[in-house]
Design an enzyme around this catalytic site. Structure first.
Site, PDB file in Angstrom:
ATOM      1  N   LYS A 159       7.618   2.063 -11.658  1.00  0.00           N
ATOM      2  CA  LYS A 159       7.026   1.553 -10.417  1.00  0.00           C
ATOM      3  C   LYS A 159       5.557   1.252 -10.705  1.00  0.00           C
ATOM      4  CE  LYS A 159       7.401   2.797  -5.542  1.00  0.00           C
ATOM      5  NZ  LYS A 159       7.688   1.493  -4.995  1.00  0.00           N
TER       6      LYS A 159
HETATM    7  N1  PMP Z   1      12.963  -1.549  -5.304  1.00  0.00           N
HETATM    8  C1  PMP Z   1      11.640  -1.675  -5.288  1.00  0.00           C
HETATM    9  C2  PMP Z   1      11.012  -2.809  -6.026  1.00  0.00           C
HETATM   10  C3  PMP Z   1      10.838  -0.751  -4.591  1.00  0.00           C
HETATM   11  O1  PMP Z   1       9.512  -0.867  -4.580  1.00  0.00           O
HETATM   12  C4  PMP Z   1      11.468   0.304  -3.883  1.00  0.00           C
HETATM   13  C5  PMP Z   1      10.655   1.264  -3.066  1.00  0.00           C
HETATM   14  N2  PMP Z   1      10.203   2.351  -3.801  1.00  0.00           N
HETATM   15  C6  PMP Z   1      12.866   0.411  -3.950  1.00  0.00           C
HETATM   16  C7  PMP Z   1      13.580  -0.542  -4.662  1.00  0.00           C
HETATM   17  C8  PMP Z   1      13.593   1.547  -3.280  1.00  0.00           C
HETATM   18  O2  PMP Z   1      13.402   2.744  -3.993  1.00  0.00           O
HETATM   19  P1  PMP Z   1      13.422   4.147  -3.240  1.00  0.00           P
HETATM   20  O3  PMP Z   1      14.713   4.222  -2.530  1.00  0.00           O
HETATM   21  O4  PMP Z   1      13.309   5.153  -4.322  1.00  0.00           O
HETATM   22  O5  PMP Z   1      12.268   4.168  -2.317  1.00  0.00           O
END
Ligand code: PMP
Length: 307
Positions: A159
């Site tokens: 991320k």
């Molecule tokens: N894809 C992206 C690009 C994101 O930024 C997020 C948000 N964190 C998600 C998917 C969803 O991930 P999560 O369920 O862990 O928040």
């Protein structure tokens, strides 16, 4: 969308008033996007009068993996970061749903694009947070003209702050064209995810989502929904590449993410998804997810960490 400012931040090794958590304009991460972050929600349970953080260790495990990709090292474990977060939230004293943002960044005030010979810093802050997608029971999405970043460019599985310049292009073009969200295709033209959420479709009663090799972030919500769908709804869940045309033919489509939770998409590019209303599987998963994150489902309380 605007939000209130955080009350405190964990910054340079201690919890300080938010106004004291400041960096200079020459900071490496601000100039080059050399940072990684997380996004975690904590939910207020009115009956128990307590805040519950949803799967913080899993979020922090992914966060530390993102750090690894960016060659950042911290003397922390998912457990120690969870403890730090609890300490922060006790100082904050929120009695409402909140969003927690851990951020690891290259802190040197130095010119020069690189990852090595730089100082890594860690900050965490939290703020009150409601719905991310206002229209979360009937969102209208568009298929973005932007393509998803590739693992060999900026890995989606980390991320990484710099990668979110791409998400910002995707989101703003969709928003200014009147849509609630965007669906993003890979370079090969398969469905990858939304601007900051994973995606699921329903076809012939089965739940289908792109595999982790389709340049997606490995979402904690995605993982939770897969588990809930299998265990509680007895649904087959298939991870496989999804063609663009399947988006137009599927019975249901929804997005998952910490911010977006489970958002029903009922139209894509002015075409109805299924009959144009939230479908039964999406509705059931939304209800289940809401119980689980609020620590109201006895079978899943191991995902809820009390503050
Ligand atoms: N894809 C992206 C690009 C994101 O930024 C997020 C948000 N964190 C998600 C998917 C969803 O991930 P999560 O369920 O862990 O928040």
């Amino acid at each position: 969308m605007s939000n209130p400012l955080p009350r405190h931040a964990y910054f340079q090794g201690k919890i300080v008033p938010y106004s004291e958590a400041r960096v200079g304009v020459a900071t490496h991460a601000l100039n080059y996007g050399t940072a990684v972050f997380g996004g975690i929600r904590a939910y207020w349970n009115a009956e128990k009068k307590r805040l519950f953080i949803f799967r913080p260790q899993d979020h922090y495990r992914r966060f530390l993996n993102s750090c690894r990709i960016m060659r950042m090292e911290f003397d922390h474990t998912p457990e120690s970061l969870t403890d730090l977060t609890i300490e922060l939230l006790r100082a904050d004293g929120y009695q409402e749903d909140i969003y927690i943002r851990p951020l690891a960044y290259k802190a040197d005030e130095q010119i020069g694009v690189r990852l090595h010979n730089l100082t890594d810093e860690l900050t965490i802050f939290a703020l009150p947070f409601g719905l991310y997608i206002k229209n979360d029971t009937a969102a209208h999405a568009t298929i973005s003209s932007w393509r998803r970043l590739d693992d060999n460019a900026i890995p989606a599985r980390g991320k990484i702050s710099g990668a979110y310049a791409s998400s910002a292009l995707i989101k703003t073009d969709a928003a200014l064209a009147g849509f609630d969200e965007a669906l993003v295709l890979t370079q090969e033209g398969h469905l990858s995810e939304g601007s900051a959420m994973n995606v699921f479709i329903v076809r012939d009663g089965a739940l289908i989502t792109p595999p982790i090799t389709e340049n997606i972030l490995e979402g904690i919500t995605r993982r939770s929904v897969i588990e809930l769908a299998r265990a509680e709804l007895n649904l087959p869940v298939i991870e496989r590449p999804i063609d663009r045309s399947e988006i137009y033919l599927c019975e249901e489509l929804f997005l998952t993410g910490t911010a977006a939770q489970v958002t029903a998409v009922t139209r894509v590019d002015h075409r109805p998804v299924g009959n144009g209303e939230m479908g039964p599987i999406t509705a059931q998963l939304r209800r289940l997810f809401e119980q689980v994150v609020r620590a109201e489902h006895p079978k899943y309380t191991h995902w809820n960490v009390a503050v």
